[in-house]
Design a protein around this motif. Structure first.
Motif, short mmCIF file in Angstrom:
data_model
loop_
_atom_site.label_atom_id
_atom_site.label_comp_id
_atom_site.label_asym_id
_atom_site.label_seq_id
_atom_site.Cartn_x
_atom_site.Cartn_y
_atom_site.Cartn_z
N PRO A 47 1.47 6.17 1.83
CA PRO A 47 0.82 7.48 1.64
C PRO A 47 0.78 7.90 0.17
N TYR A 48 1.84 7.59 -0.57
CA TYR A 48 1.92 7.99 -1.97
C TYR A 48 0.86 7.29 -2.80
N LYS A 49 0.60 6.01 -2.51
CA LYS A 49 -0.39 5.25 -3.27
C LYS A 49 -1.75 5.18 -2.57
N SER A 50 -1.88 5.89 -1.46
CA SER A 50 -3.15 5.91 -0.70
C SER A 50 -3.61 4.50 -0.34
N VAL A 51 -2.67 3.71 0.19
CA VAL A 51 -2.99 2.33 0.60
C VAL A 51 -3.89 2.37 1.83
N GLU A 52 -5.04 1.69 1.76
CA GLU A 52 -6.00 1.69 2.86
C GLU A 52 -5.71 0.59 3.87
N ALA A 64 5.22 5.67 9.49
CA ALA A 64 4.32 4.75 8.80
C ALA A 64 2.92 4.77 9.40
N TYR A 65 2.83 4.92 10.72
CA TYR A 65 1.55 4.79 11.41
C TYR A 65 0.92 6.12 11.83
N ARG A 66 1.52 7.23 11.48
CA ARG A 66 1.00 8.51 12.00
C ARG A 66 -0.38 8.85 11.43
N ASP A 67 -0.72 8.27 10.27
CA ASP A 67 -2.06 8.50 9.71
C ASP A 67 -2.63 7.17 9.22
N LEU A 68 -2.59 6.18 10.09
CA LEU A 68 -3.07 4.85 9.74
C LEU A 68 -4.58 4.90 9.49
N PRO A 69 -5.04 4.49 8.31
CA PRO A 69 -6.48 4.59 8.01
C PRO A 69 -7.38 3.88 9.01
N GLN A 70 -6.92 2.73 9.54
CA GLN A 70 -7.76 1.95 10.44
C GLN A 70 -8.08 2.68 11.74
N THR A 71 -7.22 3.64 12.14
CA THR A 71 -7.47 4.35 13.39
C THR A 71 -8.66 5.30 13.28
N GLN A 127 9.69 1.24 6.89
CA GLN A 127 10.15 2.19 5.89
C GLN A 127 9.34 2.04 4.60
N LEU A 128 9.04 0.81 4.24
CA LEU A 128 8.22 0.55 3.05
C LEU A 128 6.87 1.24 3.18
N PHE A 129 6.20 1.06 4.33
CA PHE A 129 4.89 1.68 4.53
C PHE A 129 5.00 3.21 4.55
N ALA A 130 6.03 3.73 5.23
CA ALA A 130 6.19 5.18 5.34
C ALA A 130 6.41 5.82 3.97
N PHE A 155 11.97 6.68 -3.29
CA PHE A 155 11.52 7.05 -1.95
C PHE A 155 12.59 6.71 -0.91
N VAL A 156 12.81 7.63 0.01
CA VAL A 156 13.58 7.39 1.23
C VAL A 156 12.74 7.93 2.36
N TYR A 157 12.54 7.13 3.42
CA TYR A 157 11.61 7.55 4.46
C TYR A 157 12.07 8.85 5.10
N ASP A 158 11.12 9.68 5.45
CA ASP A 158 11.33 11.00 6.04
C ASP A 158 11.89 12.00 5.03
N GLU A 159 11.81 11.66 3.76
CA GLU A 159 12.22 12.58 2.69
C GLU A 159 11.11 12.62 1.64
#
Length: 589
Positions: free
Chosen positions: A217-222, A408-415, A210-213, A48-52
């Motif tokens: 999403p790939y592992k569906s971390v809540e 990383a935060y554009r689809d944060l589950p908590q929001t 970068q780690l979160f981004a 993984f590389v962020y934005d790729e």
């Protein structure tokens, strides 16, 4: 300018350097490659590389996996050799790279097979961004220090004034830190580990955004281990460097004694700064008699709700609470404090994006005072310029630009909790979101019932109370985390101040714990969690296990939240009653 002045300017330079370096790293990050071995059973290693897009590294020999990744405009050949399913060697574009196991510093199972490889920094661009940030920050700090010196506030740079300290003495303040140190024997809440581990990841060179981004999403971390903005990470990360020499022996699975002690003490320092600043304001404006100052201090700094959240559960929201309150109080004399107010308010609101819901009430106060004080309108405009620039650079711009934080935060589950409580309107196609309706009602009701002719200090105190009203309105409709409840600390100071005797103070303080019933009586914040030190399972953790075994877990959780919900509404009403108090009643007490 004496030694104290030179020391203050030295601190300003160092703080400007620190924030410039921090945010230049946020804006122009060092590109990092994350390798994940969770898919080895499918004969692949994910890269993984962020934005790729994620890339599958496929078998290319005995326990060797290879593929091509993109980083910016470049395509890079990656090869990973494993031994016993653990990366042993990694080459990128023919160059051997060191890698860091993410699980070395964090307990989350989502990253057990994740490894960080640094691809290289954009040194020139980062330096340019850092220089611009440093110059701008140093200019603001210089303006603030200059006006502090002219106003004679050199001895109270981090509180509104020293009036409260003179009234109550130093012993009560020292006692608050002694009690905080003793509280170390109480088992902390569930959030300290992920929060402190996230700071350690950042300090060890792993860009957690970068780690979160890449991975989340790939592992569906809540549940993200860090959900705050860059300013909060910079604020709590700075004192964390005191523990940096100990990280060689850091064990993520062990009890975090050092981190617990550090953040308890830091939060108590911020609680003292908040309470002492507001008491100083009340004393100087004649809203509090000096003989009651010590009583108000004790019932405020040891308020059960806020003490439990900040010191026992160890949440990080005390930093924005302190900065926001001090910034509002400094607006009482915008001619002398415009740059200081801009700095504190800017830093406070930039710590957490949810503080934007408090911004309309603060903006209404600013507009009201701007319209009333014609002679200070130039100062108000300069304040607005400084505050707006800080808010834009440190909160909004990282969310607008394609930074790792934005991704990383554009689809944060908590929001999503904002949209959970909804009712159909007219048809099932149109829904009314209860949280939005509640926030609009709270804000408009306060604006349309506002006494615009009241004295400026009363306007500020009403705004402080309105922040608590809005917080409880939002929290009661969204089941927010307890950290947000710390916004109510200044309001509790005012609630204690208007209490007529100590018995009333005790009632209004102790019953506030009902607000966090859903956390106190569940495993996340079990008040009997200290039993873990003796090898015993905490009482309410066992209760939940028994309830789950009987199939009534949903009923139990709903019951606890119902108690909290009712308590929130009661304190919301208490704070609203204080907002509606007449100017004469403020002066008469």
């Amino acid at each position: 300018m004496g030694k104290r002045g030179y020391l203050a300017y030295g601190i300003a330079v160092l703080l400007s350097l620190y924030l410039a370096a921090f945010f230049s790293r946020l804006y122009v990050p060092e590109r990092q490659l994350f390798l994940d071995t969770d898919s080895l059973k499918d004969q692949k290693v994910m890269a993984f590389v962020y934005d790729e897009a994620p890339v599958e590294l496929l078998p290319a020999g005995d326990e060797t996996y290879a593929g091509v990744i993109r980083s910016g405009e470049s395509e890079l050949q990656v090869s990973v050799r494993l031994r016993d399913s653990v990366p042993e060697r990694c080459t990128v574009a023919g160059e051997e790279k060191a890698f860091i196991p993410v699980s070395r510093y964090i307990t989350s199972e989502d990253y057990l097979g994740t490894y960080c490889v640094k691809l290289g920094a954009q040194t020139t661009k980062r330096l340019q961004a850092g220089v611009l940030l440093f110059v701008g920050l140093l200019a603001l700090f210089t303006f603030a220090l200059r006006e502090n010196r002219r106003a004679g506030r050199d001895k109270a740079l981090f509180t509104y004034s020293d009036a409260a300290v003179r009234a109550i003495g130093r012993k009560p303040i020292l006692l608050s830190f002694v009690v905080t140190a003793i509280s170390l024997v109480i088992f902390y809440g569930c959030d300290l580990k992920p929060l402190s581990e996230s700071i350690i990841l950042w300090q060890k060179g792993i860009d957690l955004f970068q780690l979160f981004a890449c991975i989340n999403p790939y592992k569906s971390v809540e549940l993200y281990s860090w959900q705050y903005e860059g300013m909060m990470l910079a604020g709590y990360g700075l004192p964390s460097y005191l523990l940096y020499p100990t990280l060689g022996g850091f064990q993520p699975g062990a009890y975090h004694w050092l981190q617990s002690f550090l953040y308890k003490m830091l939060n108590m320092l911020l609680m003292n700064g908040t309470v002492l600043s507001l008491i100083s304001f009340l004393l100087e404006r004649g809203f509090l008699k000096e003989e009651r100052a010590r009583e108000v201090y004790y019932f405020s700094v040891f308020n059960p709700l806020c003490f439990w959240i900040a010191i026992i559960f160890i949440q990080f929201d005390m930093l924005p609470v302190y900065c926001t309150l001090l910034g509002l109080l400094l607006l009482s004399d915008v001619r002398k404090n415009k740059w200081s107010a801009a700095l504190f308010l800017g830093f406070g609101v930039a710590c957490k994006v949810t503080y934007l819901m408090l911004l309309p009430s603060m903006a209404f106060l600013m507009l009201t005072l701007f319209v009333r004080d014609k002679k200070a309108r130039k100062d108000w405009l300069l304040f607005g310029l400084g505050f707006g620039c800080l808010l834009f650079v440190f909160l909004l711009l990282p969310r607008i630009l394609p930074t790792a934080l934005h991704l990383a935060y554009r689809d944060l589950p908590q929001t999503r909790r904002l949209w959970r409580l909804a009712f159909p309107l007219v048809s099932t196609e149109i829904r009314t979101y209860a949280a939005i309706v509640g926030l609009v009602i709270a804000f408009l009701w306060s604006v349309l019932h506002w006494d615009t002719k009241a004295a400026m200090p009363i306007q500020i105190l009403r705004t402080v109370l309105m922040l608590a009203v809005i917080m409880f309105t939002f929290s009661s409709l969204t089941l927010s985390t307890p950290s947000f409840y710390l916004v109510s600390l200044p309001a509790f100071v005012l609630l204690v101040r208007q209490s007529r005797n100590r018995y009333e103070c005790v009632l209004k303080s102790m019953l506030s714990l009902l607000v966090v019933t859903q956390f106190l009586l569940r495993p996340e914040g079990d008040i009997t969690a200290t039993l873990w030190f003796f090898g015993k399972t905490p009482v309410f953790t066992r209760v939940l296990q028994a309830v789950e075994a009987s199939g009534k877990a949903l009923w139990w959780k709903s019951f606890l939240y119902s108690v909290s919900y009712g308590a929130m509404l009661v304190y919301l009403k208490l704070f609203w009653d204080l907002v509606c108090k007449t100017a004469e009643s403020w002066q008469g007490e």
